[in-house]
Design a protein around this motif. Sequence first.
Motif, PDB file in Angstrom:
ATOM      1  N   ALA A 200       0.837  -1.205   0.000  1.00 56.36           N
ATOM      2  CA  ALA A 200       0.000   0.000   0.000  1.00 56.36           C
ATOM      3  C   ALA A 200       0.870   1.253   0.000  1.00 56.36           C
ATOM      4  O   ALA A 200       1.889   1.324   0.705  1.00 56.36           O
ATOM      5  N   ILE A 201       0.479   2.205  -0.816  1.00 53.71           N
ATOM      6  CA  ILE A 201       1.239   3.459  -0.888  1.00 53.71           C
ATOM      7  C   ILE A 201       1.165   4.203   0.442  1.00 53.71           C
ATOM      8  O   ILE A 201       2.152   4.747   0.920  1.00 53.71           O
ATOM      9  N   GLU A 202       0.000   4.207   1.067  1.00 54.43           N
ATOM     10  CA  GLU A 202      -0.174   4.807   2.385  1.00 54.43           C
ATOM     11  C   GLU A 202      -0.212   3.690   3.427  1.00 54.43           C
ATOM     12  O   GLU A 202      -1.128   2.869   3.428  1.00 54.43           O
ATOM     13  N   GLN A 203       0.770   3.685   4.321  1.00 54.32           N
ATOM     14  CA  GLN A 203       0.917   2.580   5.258  1.00 54.32           C
ATOM     15  C   GLN A 203       0.244   2.825   6.610  1.00 54.32           C
ATOM     16  O   GLN A 203       0.150   1.911   7.421  1.00 54.32           O
ATOM     17  N   GLN A 204      -0.219   4.035   6.852  1.00 52.36           N
ATOM     18  CA  GLN A 204      -0.839   4.312   8.134  1.00 52.36           C
ATOM     19  C   GLN A 204      -2.194   3.617   8.259  1.00 52.36           C
ATOM     20  O   GLN A 204      -2.937   3.467   7.290  1.00 52.36           O
ATOM     21  N   GLY A 205      -2.497   3.193   9.486  1.00 56.12           N
ATOM     22  CA  GLY A 205      -3.703   2.421   9.712  1.00 56.12           C
ATOM     23  C   GLY A 205      -4.980   3.153   9.376  1.00 56.12           C
ATOM     24  O   GLY A 205      -5.952   2.551   8.916  1.00 56.12           O
ATOM     25  N   GLN A 206      -5.009   4.482   9.588  1.00 55.43           N
ATOM     26  CA  GLN A 206      -6.248   5.220   9.380  1.00 55.43           C
ATOM     27  C   GLN A 206      -6.537   5.525   7.913  1.00 55.43           C
ATOM     28  O   GLN A 206      -7.646   5.907   7.561  1.00 55.43           O
TER      29      GLN A 206
END
Length: 530
Positions: free
Chosen positions: A343-349
């Motif tokens: 995933a390009i964005e790894q943050q959980g939210q």
Amino acid sequence: MSQFSDSIESSLKLTINGQTHSVPGGNIKLCRLALETTGFNGEIEFWLSDEYGSDKLTQDFASEQLIKLQLSIKQYTYSQNLTPESISLTALVGRRSVYEQQYIELKDSKILYRKYWCEFSDVAQFLWRQHFPCLLYVDKSFKQLISDQQVNEIIIVFDWAGLEQTRPMICLGLGATRLCFYDFLLGYLAQNGVFWLYDYSNNSYVIRAKKVTPASWLSFIPDHIYGLKLRYDIPDVKTQDLLNGHSEQASTTEVKHNTLVKGIKNHRLIITPFAQTQKQQQNLQLKLAEPILGRLELGFKGFPLMVAVPGCGLIFDHSDFSHEGLYCQQSYRAIGCDILLTAIEQQGQHDLNQVFTQYQGHYHCHFEHKNDISAGPDCPLSPPCYVEGIIVSETGEKADKTYQYHHNETSQQMEYRINIPLWDQKIKLLFKPDFMPPHFYFPLYKGCRVLLEIDLFSARICRVLDWGARVFLDKQTEGNHLLFGKNEQDETSLSHVYEGNKPVLILKRVKVDDTEMVKLEEGKITFQTK
């Protein structure tokens, strides 16, 4: 290996102890898949929120219960006219971990997010890699052996007649040799030129004697793929010969002649008195000698609408492909796929609880020519195991030291019967002298304990484990003793002992109350009958 950026829709279900936990695709931050013809393995990483106590997975995930994983991934599209295909897998979870994101600045240092990671593999690979049975089958088929190892989650279609053959004995000593059942089975099938295949459309397995034409064919335009590469195996320069080392059937048979280089040999050595067995080995060696045709590698520039999995076909029939290419107008069969999505964005939210998210990744595939009928690599089988047995004879009284052999109508050879107490089964062994020179005829008698060396389909006597009844001499005699006959009321004894440091030879015959004895000692010969 080139990467792409694409929107991927996925869904994940984890079933633990009858409770199913669903994970939306947007929560998945990593997915790696290695798809092969024999099965698959992979890893996955995802976030779950526990801000309102909504994470119900934690306790079950950390338990010792078996975890069933169901994963589906496909390209996400806004178009109403496109219907992307999905890769759907059912697996069991192996190693796993949980990372808890704690916020100490909040009241009670609350944990708002957890990141879960796990490895997984297809059911047979997962279960049978932990399966080390020691089993003995008598007058059963290999199909029955395999069927007995199945559990409810393993579905097998049998498509090889060789599994139906009834065998005098089949022995698995995997617990003693530390070879798991999964590796053993795939090795056995490979040595017979037979294929263990995973059916990705039905989540089942097939044991097949030969490769088949793919049921479906994929076709792409050049803009969909990159990195077309053809790989070729090393040239085969060896001539295949089958050697029979049996003294009465000694022969060297050329199975396949190679004209590239003279004198390079691949000798297969067997020892058999049977022409049928030799013919079967010739046919098998000819099958295993089939060459590996050129293999194709390619990657996709995005997650494809038509997914490629092992077993599907590929053709290059689009007019934009160069007609000068080696691959042009050829047909191929997929044998492996490597997929990695990060995933390009790894943050959980980010994209939490959405059905899709943006990934960077690659989708790389390996294909073989559709006419390739080569078998897999020749894998070594399990080494023999060792177990004790007891010689069986049905003649005479229970305590009599009688021996017995049976004539095998099929092999035209004589055989012992040996009982193996561990499995409470009787097997057949060739009635032969073993380690005795040809001057002696001393068959093993009833009740004799022996150590057996057991292979998959055969067994051999390694040694006798006990002194016979009444043959043992006290160590003071420094003697040797040879005992003939059935029991103490019907036998002949020949002993050589030392009395007063002088040799004494005694020959004694007993038949109930009738005894004869000859004794040779210092300065005296005694003859006695009564």
